[in-house]
Scaffold this active site. Structure first.
Site, PDB file in Angstrom:
ATOM      1  N   CYS A 194     -41.173   1.717  -1.158  1.00  0.00           N
ATOM      2  CA  CYS A 194     -40.767   2.053  -2.477  1.00  0.00           C
ATOM      3  C   CYS A 194     -41.268   3.597  -2.806  1.00  0.00           C
ATOM      4  O   CYS A 194     -40.631   4.426  -2.770  1.00  0.00           O
ATOM      5  CB  CYS A 194     -41.504   1.033  -3.912  1.00  0.00           C
ATOM      6  N   GLU A 216     -39.624  -5.223  -1.272  1.00  0.00           N
ATOM      7  CA  GLU A 216     -40.934  -5.213  -1.484  1.00  0.00           C
ATOM      8  C   GLU A 216     -41.245  -6.560  -2.517  1.00  0.00           C
ATOM      9  O   GLU A 216     -40.370  -6.985  -3.106  1.00  0.00           O
ATOM     10  CB  GLU A 216     -41.125  -3.848  -2.534  1.00  0.00           C
ATOM     11  N   LYS A 257     -49.115  -0.070   1.171  1.00  0.00           N
ATOM     12  CA  LYS A 257     -48.678   0.898   0.454  1.00  0.00           C
ATOM     13  C   LYS A 257     -49.754   2.094  -0.228  1.00  0.00           C
ATOM     14  O   LYS A 257     -50.680   1.676  -0.521  1.00  0.00           O
ATOM     15  CB  LYS A 257     -48.074   0.356  -0.815  1.00  0.00           C
TER      16      LYS A 257
END
Length: 271
Positions: free
Chosen positions: A154, A43, A116
């Site tokens: 994540c 990321e 995300k």
């Protein structure tokens, strides 16, 4: 049945996008020499500082900007697919950017993007102060060498329904879920990371590849887990690369023994 060899390169990106792009270039060449079809990086590969502030917004680039264009060139020159985390620019005057994964095929074309969804507003951090969340209805799955690859980022890992939608045959039907991350160091955090990656693999009978930033902020600890929850490759805290082969014959065998996806009594829908 199909196989896909995946390289996971863990490192600590800097606040210099050109230097980060060169890191990806070197990692892609190394991964190709090791026989990998796909390279996954952490990321925020395009730009990272420990503080999520206006510098992040200023450094964000559109997907047709120099960083992603550079990724496309690397993929085409080396002949390897890439999944890379980037800071994506919104409007010029926006206070926000998007935390985006870009999947580039070996011919240089963009196969998939993922913004995300679950922002890291936890453990004292507040990504929502600077990041615009992605659309929860995204279903980012692309096919490579006959293997379906799903994307999440994540903090998404802490929400099991993300991986379930990617893996379930009626939605994403992914064979492998890749998870680029900047998993911040702290008490118990490495245990959380390894436990959650393993759980997502077991409960969905799917391969999972977690790729982390290394210290000083991240924990490293990149991991490849098979559909039975067996760790087939693991890294420590130092920069480096691990390589493993996803084999759908293994997936098929695990699912014959444990048909948990077929036995589900509940579905998952975005809200």
């Amino acid at each position: 049945m199909a196989t896909l060899t995946i390289a996971a390169a863990q490192f600590a990106p800097t606040d210099d996008p050109e230097a980060n792009l060169e890191t990806v270039r070197l990692a892609a060449a190394d991964a190709s020499r090791r026989g990998a079809d796909l390279l996954v990086t952490p990321e925020y590969t395009s730009y990272f500082t420990a503080d999520l502030d206006d510098r992040f917004v200023a450094a964000a680039q559109p997907l047709d900007g120099p960083f992603v264009t550079g990724l496309q060139q690397i993929a085409a020159e080396v002949g390897i697919a890439l999944v890379v985390g980037v800071a994506e620019r919104l409007a010029e005057d926006s206070r926000f950017f998007r935390n985006t994964l870009v999947a580039v095929l070996a011919d240089g074309s963009i196969a998939e993007t993922y913004r995300k969804v679950h922002l890291y507003d936890a453990f004292g951090a507040r990504e929502s102060d600077r990041i615009e969340a992605g659309d929860p209805s995204q279903l980012p799955v692309f096919e490579l060498a006959g293997v379906r690859v799903g994307l999440e980022t994540c903090y998404d890992l802490r929400f099991p329904e993300v991986s379930r939608r990617l893996a379930a045959p009626e939605t994403g039907a992914a064979d492998v879920v890749v998870v680029p991350a900047e998993w911040v160091r702290g008490p118990g955090k490495e245990h959380h990371w390894r436990t959650l990656l393993t759980a997502r693999a077991i409960e969905n009978t799917v391969w999972v590849v977690g790729v982390g930033q290394t210290p000083p902020v991240g924990i490293g600890s990149s991991l490849v887990v098979d559909p039975a929850g067996v760790v087939v490759a693991a890294a420590g805290a130092t920069p480096g690369m691990l390589v493993a082969t996803v084999d759908t014959l293994v997936t098929e065998a695990v699912r014959r023994t444990n048909p948990s996806l077929a036995l589900r009594r509940y579905g998952v829908a975005p809200r």
